[in-house]
Design a protein around this motif. Structure first.
Motif, PDB file in Angstrom:
ATOM      1  N   ALA A 174     -11.040 -68.035  40.780  1.00 42.31           N
ATOM      2  CA  ALA A 174     -12.523 -68.382  41.011  1.00 42.31           C
ATOM      3  C   ALA A 174     -12.938 -69.279  39.767  1.00 42.31           C
ATOM      4  O   ALA A 174     -13.278 -70.406  40.019  1.00 42.31           O
ATOM      5  N   ALA A 175     -12.462 -69.555  38.536  1.00 42.30           N
ATOM      6  CA  ALA A 175     -12.914 -70.378  37.505  1.00 42.30           C
ATOM      7  C   ALA A 175     -11.861 -71.601  37.537  1.00 42.30           C
ATOM      8  O   ALA A 175     -12.680 -72.771  37.461  1.00 42.30           O
ATOM      9  N   ALA A 176     -10.962 -71.520  38.114  1.00 38.23           N
ATOM     10  CA  ALA A 176     -10.058 -72.775  38.481  1.00 38.23           C
ATOM     11  C   ALA A 176     -10.720 -73.669  39.453  1.00 38.23           C
ATOM     12  O   ALA A 176     -10.802 -74.766  39.337  1.00 38.23           O
ATOM     13  N   SER A 177     -11.146 -72.932  40.607  1.00 43.57           N
ATOM     14  CA  SER A 177     -11.819 -73.700  41.499  1.00 43.57           C
ATOM     15  C   SER A 177     -13.217 -74.305  40.984  1.00 43.57           C
ATOM     16  O   SER A 177     -13.261 -75.614  41.138  1.00 43.57           O
ATOM     17  N   ARG A 178     -13.992 -73.669  40.146  1.00 43.47           N
ATOM     18  CA  ARG A 178     -15.233 -74.282  39.731  1.00 43.47           C
ATOM     19  C   ARG A 178     -15.017 -75.237  38.583  1.00 43.47           C
ATOM     20  O   ARG A 178     -15.577 -76.184  38.640  1.00 43.47           O
ATOM     21  N   SER A 179     -13.988 -75.199  38.071  1.00 38.00           N
ATOM     22  CA  SER A 179     -13.303 -76.093  37.254  1.00 38.00           C
ATOM     23  C   SER A 179     -12.888 -77.501  37.671  1.00 38.00           C
ATOM     24  O   SER A 179     -12.376 -78.346  36.967  1.00 38.00           O
ATOM     25  N   GLY A 180     -12.586 -77.442  38.999  1.00 37.01           N
ATOM     26  CA  GLY A 180     -12.100 -78.771  39.508  1.00 37.01           C
ATOM     27  C   GLY A 180     -10.880 -78.797  39.811  1.00 37.01           C
ATOM     28  O   GLY A 180     -10.264 -79.759  40.505  1.00 37.01           O
ATOM     29  N   PHE A 181     -10.061 -77.738  39.746  1.00 38.36           N
ATOM     30  CA  PHE A 181      -8.557 -77.578  40.043  1.00 38.36           C
ATOM     31  C   PHE A 181      -8.339 -77.735  41.504  1.00 38.36           C
ATOM     32  O   PHE A 181      -9.098 -77.152  42.081  1.00 38.36           O
ATOM     33  N   LEU A 182      -7.477 -78.218  41.980  1.00 40.20           N
ATOM     34  CA  LEU A 182      -6.762 -77.862  43.437  1.00 40.20           C
ATOM     35  C   LEU A 182      -6.173 -76.417  43.125  1.00 40.20           C
ATOM     36  O   LEU A 182      -5.039 -75.861  42.455  1.00 40.20           O
ATOM     37  N   VAL A 183      -6.515 -75.571  44.165  1.00 37.20           N
ATOM     38  CA  VAL A 183      -6.000 -74.206  44.108  1.00 37.20           C
ATOM     39  C   VAL A 183      -5.428 -73.753  45.457  1.00 37.20           C
ATOM     40  O   VAL A 183      -6.017 -74.016  46.303  1.00 37.20           O
ATOM     41  N   PRO A 184      -4.042 -73.216  45.601  1.00 41.59           N
ATOM     42  CA  PRO A 184      -3.484 -72.979  46.807  1.00 41.59           C
ATOM     43  C   PRO A 184      -4.264 -71.783  47.455  1.00 41.59           C
ATOM     44  O   PRO A 184      -5.230 -70.950  46.876  1.00 41.59           O
ATOM     45  N   ASN A 185      -4.472 -71.917  48.842  1.00 44.29           N
ATOM     46  CA  ASN A 185      -4.965 -70.721  49.753  1.00 44.29           C
ATOM     47  C   ASN A 185      -4.425 -69.576  49.134  1.00 44.29           C
ATOM     48  O   ASN A 185      -3.289 -69.308  48.956  1.00 44.29           O
TER      49      ASN A 185
END
Length: 323
Positions: free
Chosen positions: A137-148
């Motif tokens: 969740a934090a990675a997505s908010r931080s702007g990283f690409l996150v795998p499904n």
């Protein structure tokens, strides 16, 4: 640097050679250091005392076999690899469990509450940052690409998710839990590919993490110490490069600006000073966030990178808390 008084307290086990790399640098800089393993040292002659009083009064003393430390004069605390709090040897099981719990909450609580100390990282923040769902969740908010990704204990949900991933799916443990076979042999659970047909109703016994497999060209480990980033490109024949590290190779790599900014945002969200980030990089240069270890290993990297990380950590510990 070096103008702030006080010692650096290093919490780690006696066999931690990674800590030795930084401790040698601090010794060269004449920074006083006290090394202590809260999970193992007290029964061997070390002792910890803290006193609390009105008006916020707090004093304490740590005594080891070679040092006496005034806890009010600690400039930095490096939480490296302390031993777990285990029952003292020779104690009855129920008494040992009680003693270990008291040590965890008492000794651990004292060491996590030193006034004015700079923590790298604070133990409670390390724990907060270890939950995989919170990381994603934090990675997505931080702007990283996150795998499904799906985390589920529903077998049908798991099969349906994995079957919909065009490049396949992988399974990852949510925590590096201890696992032993019926004969007592230790087993490491690695990241591995998953065929939807092999997912059984056994999934229902606990949450499982399934993730779209990234069509990676290579892996990257980024070690962050404050705002200083150190990247290495990892080539490995395995899906999980940690499985056979003798077969991997690594070399320094530049961290793209957008990734660096996301690293900073991620560290800020968890209030971390240090973190080791793992990425899968595709042929078109897309960096996919996989995980961040708030207390990861780093001394296995190329000598120049290892030396630079050690220097950055020594700088953090030497400077103490910002005023």
């Amino acid at each position: 640097m070096g103008d702030r008084p006080g010692a650096v307290l290093v919490l780690t086990n006696a066999c931690d050679v990674t800590a030795d790399v930084v401790l040698r640098l601090l010794a060269d800089r004449r920074v006083p250091v006290v090394r202590f393993d809260p999970g193992a040292d007290p029964p061997g002659g070390a002792s910890l005392t803290a006193r609390y009083g009105p008006g916020g009064q707090q004093r304490g003393t740590l005594r080891t076999v070679s040092r006496t430390l005034d806890l009010s004069e600690v400039r930095s605390v490096w939480v490296r690899r302390p031993s777990p709090y285990e029952p003292p040897p020779g104690m009855a099981e129920r008494d040992g469990r009680f003693a270990a719990a008291q040590a965890f909450w008492g000794t651990g609580g004292i060491l996590a509450s030193l006034p004015g100390a700079h923590y790298v990282n604070h133990p409670w923040l390390i724990r907060n940052a270890e939950y995989k769902p919170a990381q994603l969740a934090a990675a997505s908010r931080s702007g990283f690409l996150v795998p499904n990704t799906v985390i589920t204990e529903n077998p049908e949900e798991a099969r349906e998710f994995c079957s919909r991933q065009p490049g396949g799916a992988v399974y990852k443990p949510l925590w590096d839990s201890r696992y032993r076979t019926a004969r007592g042999a230790a087993r490491q659970v690695w990241v591995r590919g998953v065929d939807p047909a092999e997912i059984t109703d056994a999934v229902s016994v606990c949450p499982h993490l399934f993730q779209a497999e990234v069509p990676k060209a290579f892996d990257v480990r980024v070690t962050a110490v404050g705002d200083r980033l150190f990247g290495v490109r990892i080539e490995s024949p395995d899906l999980d490069w940690r499985r056979r590290q003798d077969l991997m190779s690594c070399a320094p790599v530049e961290v793209p600006g957008p990734v660096a900014r996301s690293v900073g945002a991620y560290l800020a969200e968890f209030r971390l000073t240090f973190g080791t980030f793992d990425f899968a990089v595709t042929a078109d240069g897309s960096w996919y966030f996989l995980e961040c270890n708030a207390n990861g290993q780093w001394a296995w990297q190329p000598p120049g990178t290892t030396a630079a990380i050690a220097g950055a950590l020594a700088d953090q510990l030497e400077k103490g808390a910002d005023t």
